[in-house]
Scaffold this motif. Structure first.
Motif, PDB file in Angstrom:
ATOM      1  N   UNK A 178     -27.835  25.381  -8.574  1.00 57.38           N
ATOM      2  CA  UNK A 178     -27.917  24.792  -7.240  1.00 57.38           C
ATOM      3  C   UNK A 178     -26.707  25.106  -6.386  1.00 57.38           C
ATOM      4  N   UNK A 179     -25.996  26.194  -6.749  1.00 59.74           N
ATOM      5  CA  UNK A 179     -24.831  26.581  -5.948  1.00 59.74           C
ATOM      6  C   UNK A 179     -25.220  27.710  -5.010  1.00 59.74           C
ATOM      7  N   UNK A 180     -24.899  27.558  -3.742  1.00 58.35           N
ATOM      8  CA  UNK A 180     -25.172  28.602  -2.783  1.00 58.35           C
ATOM      9  C   UNK A 180     -23.937  29.474  -2.640  1.00 58.35           C
ATOM     10  N   UNK A 181     -24.126  30.787  -2.831  1.00 57.31           N
ATOM     11  CA  UNK A 181     -23.020  31.713  -2.628  1.00 57.31           C
ATOM     12  C   UNK A 181     -23.144  32.227  -1.199  1.00 57.31           C
ATOM     13  N   UNK A 182     -22.180  31.871  -0.360  1.00 53.19           N
ATOM     14  CA  UNK A 182     -22.270  32.152   1.080  1.00 53.19           C
ATOM     15  C   UNK A 182     -22.340  33.650   1.344  1.00 53.19           C
TER      16      UNK A 182
END
Ligand code: ZN
Ligand code: ZN
Lengths: 247, 241
Positions: A25-29
């Motif tokens: 659930x981590x968004x890598x910008x």
């Protein structure tokens, strides 16, 4: 905090071979490459809206590529520039220019222009279409081949602009009153549009999508992917940090 | 257990598969409360990579899954970038103000400066191409270098840099549209095309622009995306102190 992170990492090792940021659930910008939990809505560093993957990546990419293909037709039909030599006007298309240099046995320039203006744009549009098709189909993906293809399209993107710059220089320089003058043609604008659109298309395509798919199908098609044995954890960190002592 | 239903629906439009995966592996830990600064995600395959506490200089970090290059640890990158950026700005200003190329045929000659090319195109009614040449070749590279200087000078002097985020956003947005190297090749092809029909004299600006392009490529290899935003993080830390 550190011990907590360490515990987490050891957990990773037990859970799965490879954990992607999106799986947690981590968004890598896409702008600053920093990690933000997707539930936080905005990137912690640069404030961009968080998404696990580019929104409507495939649809946007396809729309841009098809528009680029439309513009590629006038780019080839209309003259890219016309030379006025002693009162006589000679229009030349992209392909005409290549053929002219072949006739004059200037093979090097013929190859440069052919590669930059004809081969690269067509290859780029074809590769992007192929990548979109493969991601949609979701099976039989040759991951490494696709990754390499994407890197190629991203790298060569702006190089097609060479021909536009050639016209720009010639038009400004060759203005010898009464003898010789060069004027730009409609195709130059169409061609510049093609280059910009294909660059935007490559930017919109989210290459991470192809890797999501193998993560999902890892049990069904493991042989297709060459997965190194090292998990991405703290305990094996040294193995993937290749030390290059350059100086 | 991770509760995937918490994720806003519109955030996972293309990540439908991702959500499915999360359901299949419910025991993955929740990272929300953890310090994320020691983790990076591969920009090519989204693999989560944990970085060791200390990285030696000249270490190149590559993704263990897709082997995409993540970043290289460099020795004093700020000093080098500042030196290169100043050199590049000087070279660019020379390239803009001196004659670029001169053509001679049958005793008549025509001399142009670098800015002449977009101006002539504009007068011919080709405003779009004039804009592309002006932006990609002169304006954006100059703006990029200025932003880089404004971002790095405070860091170099150890002062707080409040606007660093703005500069980094500008730099990141401009980079894909800078075509300094492509333009050099374009000029060379144009010269080869003309070499049989007319005499060409290369001006000071021509050599200055080629040198500028070389320095600019040098800057690009140091200022990778990660390096740029790493500076922004550092500037933020300096502000906090
Ligand atoms: Zn961000
Ligand atoms: Zn990777």
């Amino acid at each position: 905090m550190q011990t907590k992170a360490r515990e987490t990492s050891t957990k990773f090792a037990k859970m799965a071979k490879f954990v992607s940021a999106a799986q947690l659930g981590l968004s890598s910008c896409t702008r600053c490459l920093s990690l933000t939990p997707v539930s936080e809505q905005h990137c912690r560093l640069c404030g961009k809206r968080t998404h696990l993957r580019n929104k409507h990546s495939i649809q946007r990419t396809l729309a841009l590529v098809f528009t680029a293909m439309l513009f590629y037709i006038p780019a080839n039909i209309y003259p890219i520039m016309s030379t006025t030599l002693l009162g006589q006007e000679i229009p030349s298309t992209i392909m005409g220019g290549v053929l002219l240099f072949l006739e004059h046995e200037s093979y090097f320039i013929a190859i440069v222009i052919f590669t930059a203006s004809i081969f690269i744009p067509i290859a780029k549009m074809m590769i992007i279409l192929w990548l979109c098709h493969m991601v949609r189909k979701q099976e039989g993906m040759k991951i490494h081949q696709m990754a390499v293809m994407y890197q190629i399209t991203e790298f060569i993107g702006k190089w097609s602009m060479v021909d536009v710059f050639v016209v720009a220089i010639l038009v400004a320089l060759v203005q010898i009153t009464g003898i010789m003058a060069i004027h730009p043609g409609l195709a130059a604008q169409a061609f510049a549009t093609v280059v910009i659109l294909t660059m935007l298309a490559a930017q919109q395509f989210d290459i991470r999508l192809i890797w999501d798919n193998i993560a999902q199908n890892k049990d069904s098609q493991p042989a297709q992917v060459d997965i190194p044995k090292t998990p991405n954890t703290v305990s094996n960190q040294e193995s993937h940090l290749a030390n290059h002592r350059k100086e | 257990m991770r509760d995937t239903s918490k994720l806003p629906r519109n955030d996972v439009q293309n990540g439908r598969k991702v959500q499915d995966m999360q359901k299949n592996e419910p025991s993955l830990p929740d990272l929300t409360d953890y310090d994320l600064s020691r983790y990076i995600a591969c920009h090519e395959c989204d693999l989560l990579i944990h970085l060791p506490e200390r990285l030696d200089v000249y270490t190149q970090v590559c993704c263990p899954r897709c082997s995409a290059k993540q970043f290289t640890v460099r020795k004093s990158p700020i000093d080098k970038t500042l030196a290169y950026a100043l050199t590049a700005l000087v070279l660019l200003s020379i390239a803009v103000s001196f004659p670029f190329l001169r053509i001679e045929a049958s005793g008549i000659e025509n001399s142009i400066s670098l800015v002449q090319s977009p101006l002539t195109l504009f007068n011919e009614g080709y405003g779009m191409i004039a804009t592309i040449v002006m932006l990609c070749v002169i304006a954006l590279p100059a703006a990029y270098l200025l932003c880089l200087l404004l971002l790095l000078i405070p860091l170099f002097r150890g002062k707080s840099a409040r606007a660093s985020l703005v500069y980094a956003k500008l730099i990141d947005g401009m980079l894909p549209w800078i075509m300094v190297d492509v333009f050099v090749i374009g000029v060379l092809v144009a010269l080869i095309k003309l070499i049989e029909t007319a005499d060409i004299i290369l001006g000071t600006a021509f050599w200055a622009y080629i040198a500028f392009a070389a320095v600019f490529i040098g800057i690009n290899t140091i200022v990778s995306k990660r390096q740029l935003w790493f500076w922004v993080v550092n500037a933020g830390k300096a502000n906090a102190n």
